[in-house]
Scaffold this active site. Structure first.
Site, PDB file in Angstrom:
ATOM      1  N   GLU A   1      14.617  22.226  81.352  1.00  0.00           N
ATOM      2  CA  GLU A   1      14.992  21.180  82.318  1.00  0.00           C
ATOM      3  C   GLU A   1      13.722  20.401  82.595  1.00  0.00           C
ATOM      4  OE1 GLU A   1      15.137  19.074  85.138  1.00  0.00           O
ATOM      5  OE2 GLU A   1      15.519  20.711  86.541  1.00  0.00           O
TER       6      GLU A   1
ATOM      7  N   CYS B   1      12.916  15.666  89.757  1.00  0.00           N
ATOM      8  CA  CYS B   1      13.094  15.271  88.364  1.00  0.00           C
ATOM      9  C   CYS B   1      14.224  14.262  88.207  1.00  0.00           C
ATOM     10  CB  CYS B   1      13.356  16.501  87.497  1.00  0.00           C
ATOM     11  SG  CYS B   1      14.572  17.590  88.196  1.00  0.00           S
TER      12      CYS B   1
HETATM   13  P1  NDP Z   1       4.038  21.615  84.260  1.00  0.00           P
HETATM   14  O1  NDP Z   1       5.099  21.386  83.252  1.00  0.00           O
HETATM   15  O2  NDP Z   1       2.655  21.797  83.794  1.00  0.00           O
HETATM   16  O3  NDP Z   1       4.388  22.888  85.155  1.00  0.00           O
HETATM   17  C1  NDP Z   1       5.635  23.544  85.224  1.00  0.00           C
HETATM   18  C2  NDP Z   1       5.441  25.066  85.153  1.00  0.00           C
HETATM   19  O4  NDP Z   1       5.001  25.441  83.851  1.00  0.00           O
HETATM   20  C3  NDP Z   1       4.372  25.597  86.106  1.00  0.00           C
HETATM   21  O5  NDP Z   1       4.743  26.879  86.540  1.00  0.00           O
HETATM   22  C4  NDP Z   1       3.160  25.643  85.195  1.00  0.00           C
HETATM   23  O6  NDP Z   1       2.134  26.454  85.676  1.00  0.00           O
HETATM   24  C5  NDP Z   1       3.766  26.166  83.920  1.00  0.00           C
HETATM   25  N1  NDP Z   1       2.992  25.872  82.713  1.00  0.00           N
HETATM   26  C6  NDP Z   1       1.977  25.001  82.542  1.00  0.00           C
HETATM   27  N2  NDP Z   1       1.534  25.035  81.275  1.00  0.00           N
HETATM   28  C7  NDP Z   1       2.295  25.941  80.609  1.00  0.00           C
HETATM   29  C8  NDP Z   1       2.337  26.411  79.260  1.00  0.00           C
HETATM   30  N3  NDP Z   1       1.537  25.934  78.325  1.00  0.00           N
HETATM   31  N4  NDP Z   1       3.250  27.341  78.943  1.00  0.00           N
HETATM   32  C9  NDP Z   1       4.102  27.821  79.875  1.00  0.00           C
HETATM   33  N5  NDP Z   1       4.107  27.426  81.159  1.00  0.00           N
HETATM   34  C10 NDP Z   1       3.223  26.484  81.538  1.00  0.00           C
HETATM   35  O7  NDP Z   1       4.106  20.450  85.313  1.00  0.00           O
HETATM   36  P2  NDP Z   1       2.914  19.982  86.277  1.00  0.00           P
HETATM   37  O8  NDP Z   1       2.944  20.842  87.453  1.00  0.00           O
HETATM   38  O9  NDP Z   1       1.613  19.885  85.559  1.00  0.00           O
HETATM   39  O10 NDP Z   1       3.369  18.495  86.611  1.00  0.00           O
HETATM   40  C11 NDP Z   1       3.057  17.444  85.702  1.00  0.00           C
HETATM   41  C12 NDP Z   1       4.174  16.428  85.664  1.00  0.00           C
HETATM   42  O11 NDP Z   1       5.363  17.047  85.199  1.00  0.00           O
HETATM   43  C13 NDP Z   1       4.563  15.857  87.014  1.00  0.00           C
HETATM   44  O12 NDP Z   1       3.762  14.802  87.377  1.00  0.00           O
HETATM   45  C14 NDP Z   1       5.973  15.453  86.764  1.00  0.00           C
HETATM   46  O13 NDP Z   1       5.995  14.174  86.148  1.00  0.00           O
HETATM   47  C15 NDP Z   1       6.493  16.491  85.800  1.00  0.00           C
HETATM   48  N6  NDP Z   1       7.252  17.569  86.468  1.00  0.00           N
HETATM   49  C16 NDP Z   1       8.583  17.615  86.298  1.00  0.00           C
HETATM   50  C17 NDP Z   1       9.317  18.583  86.959  1.00  0.00           C
HETATM   51  C18 NDP Z   1      10.786  18.669  86.824  1.00  0.00           C
HETATM   52  O14 NDP Z   1      11.434  19.170  87.725  1.00  0.00           O
HETATM   53  N7  NDP Z   1      11.344  18.266  85.716  1.00  0.00           N
HETATM   54  C19 NDP Z   1       8.695  19.527  87.863  1.00  0.00           C
HETATM   55  C20 NDP Z   1       7.262  19.454  87.921  1.00  0.00           C
HETATM   56  C21 NDP Z   1       6.602  18.486  87.254  1.00  0.00           C
HETATM   57  P3  NDP Z   1       1.064  25.768  86.669  1.00  0.00           P
HETATM   58  O15 NDP Z   1       1.752  25.449  87.918  1.00  0.00           O
HETATM   59  O16 NDP Z   1       0.027  26.759  86.870  1.00  0.00           O
HETATM   60  O17 NDP Z   1       0.523  24.572  85.939  1.00  0.00           O
END
Ligand code: NDP
Length: 499
Positions: free
Chosen positions: A271, A305
């Site tokens: 998602e 999102c």
């Molecule tokens: P991420 O995709 O990095 O984070 C989502 C989750 O994945 C967090 O728990 C994160 O850990 C974890 N994660 C990060 N890198 C990896 C990896 N390589 N393998 C597995 N898991 C991983 O989103 P961000 O928090 O960096 O946000 C960046 C952008 O993403 C936002 O500005 C927004 O545009 C979008 N976003 C979209 C969301 C949605 O609901 N679709 C939600 C959040 C963000 P950690 O928190 O430690 O980085």
């Protein structure tokens, strides 16, 4: 002259209200100074030895130290989940599983104030949202999936649904407790066990949830929580003992996970991001539509999102809509997330604030016109004023990229065909909104829009019975409803429909 006559065509919104502070008491939340990892029903020190503070984005104050799990910790958690799966949970009578889920749901309700205050403290969202949306919906998801736990044969008639095994679940920071519920409730109802990794900036409600699990006497190892950063997420994804990955987050990380899992046989649901179109036709009830626009993009500071971040207004009503919108923006209260009158809280992290600032600068440079209502932002913490961009071209970054902040880009259209073409002109396809009096037009638009969810004359409505998920770069698989149960089940090969 009546009040209505005096207002004439103006929205029934007062130009300004003075509110006395109405802070929610935070002493209901008792935080430990330090949290370990929740594995096999116990709190463990991380083998990595690493801890980091989780801070309040509204004040930058550290709230508690949280363990950063590494490869060894993930391995322990997966082993605990496998053990719980094989030695109890998957063989438990489904009606017994349901009892645990009902119990969790009831405890979430009983402890709702505590959870709401903590969610707002840790993530910066207004208390009225965590109190009225996040926590009640999280409980509703446990209630809903508890109901299915002993009716799986009815959910999938003429098939033999079986659990998959251990589910690895990775969640983002925008709805920490709610995303946890979206993931854990269907997984447990289907008979799986879970290792969940919360987001780095918002781990605290997941840790309080461990206390809820203990109170519910959930057998040890059925749910394991490994806090940490992306490294822990990556370890979970590649762990051979995990049978399914469910991920919510950025498209970039989603793509990396999909690449990592290709050919592994693990099930995957993603998602991801969105850049939703909120489309207003000239026959719409304009005051309601303006409320829908505001709710669509400023709810949860736009960290959503499915946020309605691209507003499409039919040309003939462009001016009144923009005038009403600007007036309404002037009444939004930005500030202390724990104040019950706050509409827009703090930006979740410094990193996210910088991302929003960068994209807003790009919008200005590309030629869009910016509007921000006068508002005083607190000096400490991470804040961004509600923002509207007009004069936006489809090619601008602010019309293409997910900003994930309280920033709206306004575009126009003349005909329904043009609205559809422009709305679909995005790599994403998660959600859309349509505002019109005509039922036939709603149905026509819903068929044409390439979006997983289309709201009609409303926006950001969520319900556990309703599936949610995207097309294209917004990911695949559905969460919520019966559709959300299926990715946590396996069927005999002859019974599989659509994978
Ligand atoms: P991420 O995709 O990095 O984070 C989502 C989750 O994945 C967090 O728990 C994160 O850990 C974890 N994660 C990060 N890198 C990896 C990896 N390589 N393998 C597995 N898991 C991983 O989103 P961000 O928090 O960096 O946000 C960046 C952008 O993403 C936002 O500005 C927004 O545009 C979008 N976003 C979209 C969301 C949605 O609901 N679709 C939600 C959040 C963000 P950690 O928190 O430690 O980085």
């Amino acid at each position: 002259m009546t009040d209505l006559q005096r207002r004439q065509d103006r929205s029934p919104v007062p130009s300004s209200f003075d509110y006395a502070p109405a802070p929610e008491a935070r002493d209901i939340v008792r935080l430990e100074s330090r949290y370990g990892l929740f594995v096999g029903g116990e709190w463990l020190e991380p083998k990595s030895g690493e801890y980091q503070p989780s801070i309040s984005p509204a004040t930058e104050e550290p709230l508690a130290e949280v363990a950063y799990g590494g490869a060894e910790d993930v391995d322990l958690a997966v082993t605990a989940a496998r053990d719980a799966y094989e030695n109890g949970w998957s063989g438990l009578r489904p009606s017994e599983r349901a009892k645990y889920l009902f119990r969790i749901a009831r405890i979430l309700q009983e402890r709702s104030r505590e959870l709401a205050v903590l969610e707002s403290l840790d993530g910066g969202k207004p208390i009225k949202e965590s109190r009225d949306v996040d926590v009640p919906l999280a409980a509703a998801h446990f209630f809903y999936y508890a109901g299915w736990a002993d009716k799986l044969e009815y959910a999938f008639p003429n098939r033999s649904p079986r659990p998959i095994g251990v589910a690895g679940q990775i969640i983002p920071w925008n709805f920490p407790l709610l995303m946890l519920a979206w993931k854990i409730a269907p997984a447990l109802a289907a008979g799986n066990t879970v290792v969940l990794k919360p987001a780095e900036t918002t781990p605290l409600t997941a840790l309080l949830f461990c206390d809820v699990l203990r109170q519910a006497e959930l057998p040890p190892g059925v749910v394991n929580i490994v806090t940490g950063d992306g490294r822990a997420g990556a370890e979970l994804v590649k762990h051979e003992g995990v049978d399914k990955i469910a991920f919510t987050g950025s498209t970039e990380v989603g793509k990396a996970i999909q690449r990592e899992l290709a050919g592994s046989g693990k099930k995957l649901t993603l998602e991801l991001g969105g850049k939703a179109a909120n489309i207003i036709f000239d026959d719409a009830a304009l005051d309601q539509a303006v409320e829908g626009i505001v709710n669509g993009i400023y709810f949860n500071q736009g960290h959503v999102c499915c946020a309605g971040s691209r507003l499409f207004v039919q040309e003939s009503i462009y001016e009144p809509v923009i005038a009403k919108l600007k007036r309404r923006l002037g009444t939004l209260r930005v500030g202390d997330p724990l104040d019950k009158n706050t509409d827009v809280g703090a930006i979740n992290s410094k990193m996210q604030l910088e991302k929003i600032q960068e994209l807003v600068e790009a919008g200005k440079e590309e030629g869009a016109e910016i509007y921000q209502p006068p508002c005083r932002l607190p000096e400490k913490g991470y804040w961004f004023a509600p923002t509207v961009f007009t004069n936006v071209a489809q090619s601008y970054r602010i019309a293409q990229e997910e900003i994930f902040g309280p920033v709206l880009s306004v575009l126009t259209f003349r005909t329904p065909d043009e609205a559809v073409e422009k709305a679909n002109n995005t790599p994403y396809g998660l959600s859309a909104g349509v505002w019109t009096e005509k039922g036939s037009r709603i149905l026509w638009m819903a068929q044409k829009l390439r979006a997983g969810v289309v709201w009609a004359n409303t926006y950001n409505r969520f319900d556990p019975t309703s599936p949610f998920g995207g097309y294209k770069e917004s990911g695949f698989g559905r969460e919520g409803g019966l559709h959300g149960l299926e990715p946590y089940m396996q069927f005999d090969a002859s019974e599989v429909k659509g994978g």
